[in-house]
Design a protein around this motif. Sequence first.
Motif, PDB file in Angstrom:
ATOM      1  N   GLU A  42      37.713  10.804  60.529  1.00  0.00           N
ATOM      2  CA  GLU A  42      38.949  10.169  60.059  1.00  0.00           C
ATOM      3  C   GLU A  42      40.152  10.489  60.948  1.00  0.00           C
ATOM      4  OE1 GLU A  42      41.975  10.005  56.207  1.00  0.00           O
ATOM      5  OE2 GLU A  42      40.122  11.156  56.039  1.00  0.00           O
ATOM      6  N   PHE A  43      40.247  11.754  61.374  1.00  0.00           N
ATOM      7  CA  PHE A  43      41.433  12.179  62.114  1.00  0.00           C
ATOM      8  C   PHE A  43      41.223  12.282  63.622  1.00  0.00           C
ATOM      9  CE2 PHE A  43      42.135  13.743  57.792  1.00  0.00           C
ATOM     10  CZ  PHE A  43      43.393  13.222  57.549  1.00  0.00           C
ATOM     11  N   GLY A  44      39.989  12.122  64.079  1.00  0.00           N
ATOM     12  CA  GLY A  44      39.718  12.220  65.510  1.00  0.00           C
ATOM     13  C   GLY A  44      39.993  13.611  66.056  1.00  0.00           C
ATOM     14  N   ILE A  45      39.582  14.633  65.297  1.00  0.00           N
ATOM     15  CA  ILE A  45      39.835  16.016  65.688  1.00  0.00           C
ATOM     16  C   ILE A  45      38.530  16.703  66.087  1.00  0.00           C
ATOM     17  CG2 ILE A  45      41.925  16.294  64.301  1.00  0.00           C
ATOM     18  CD1 ILE A  45      40.201  17.555  62.093  1.00  0.00           C
ATOM     19  N   ALA A  46      38.668  17.832  66.755  1.00  0.00           N
ATOM     20  CA  ALA A  46      37.505  18.625  67.146  1.00  0.00           C
ATOM     21  C   ALA A  46      36.986  19.408  65.940  1.00  0.00           C
ATOM     22  CB  ALA A  46      37.893  19.594  68.263  1.00  0.00           C
ATOM     23  N   ASN A  47      35.731  19.806  66.017  1.00  0.00           N
ATOM     24  CA  ASN A  47      35.116  20.598  64.952  1.00  0.00           C
ATOM     25  C   ASN A  47      35.926  21.869  64.673  1.00  0.00           C
ATOM     26  OD1 ASN A  47      32.922  21.189  63.101  1.00  0.00           O
ATOM     27  ND2 ASN A  47      32.348  22.778  64.562  1.00  0.00           N
ATOM     28  N   ALA A  48      36.331  22.582  65.716  1.00  0.00           N
ATOM     29  CA  ALA A  48      37.094  23.822  65.537  1.00  0.00           C
ATOM     30  C   ALA A  48      38.426  23.555  64.825  1.00  0.00           C
ATOM     31  CB  ALA A  48      37.340  24.499  66.877  1.00  0.00           C
TER      32      ALA A  48
END
Length: 93
Positions: A42-48
Amino acid sequence: MVELKANQPRWRQVHAILAERIRTGEYKAGERIPSLVDLIEEFGIANATGQKVMRALRTDGLIRTEPGMGSFVTTPEERREIEADHAKSADSA
């Protein structure tokens, strides 16, 4: 995908959005929130980054995580217990 601002830490932005969804009742007490994989998409963020968001929401007492089940919005009673535990920890430090 939710558009995030370039001039602010991504984890803080996502944390603020999810906290607002909880406070407004979009995610209700006891309800399962989207999985880490869903949030990453949804947010296009990395796993960390997603893991940091989830840790911050738990620290704030907004969610609880049940291994193998997911993360759930805490009830007002659970939040009071978490706040009391934080106060005890601060007093003993």
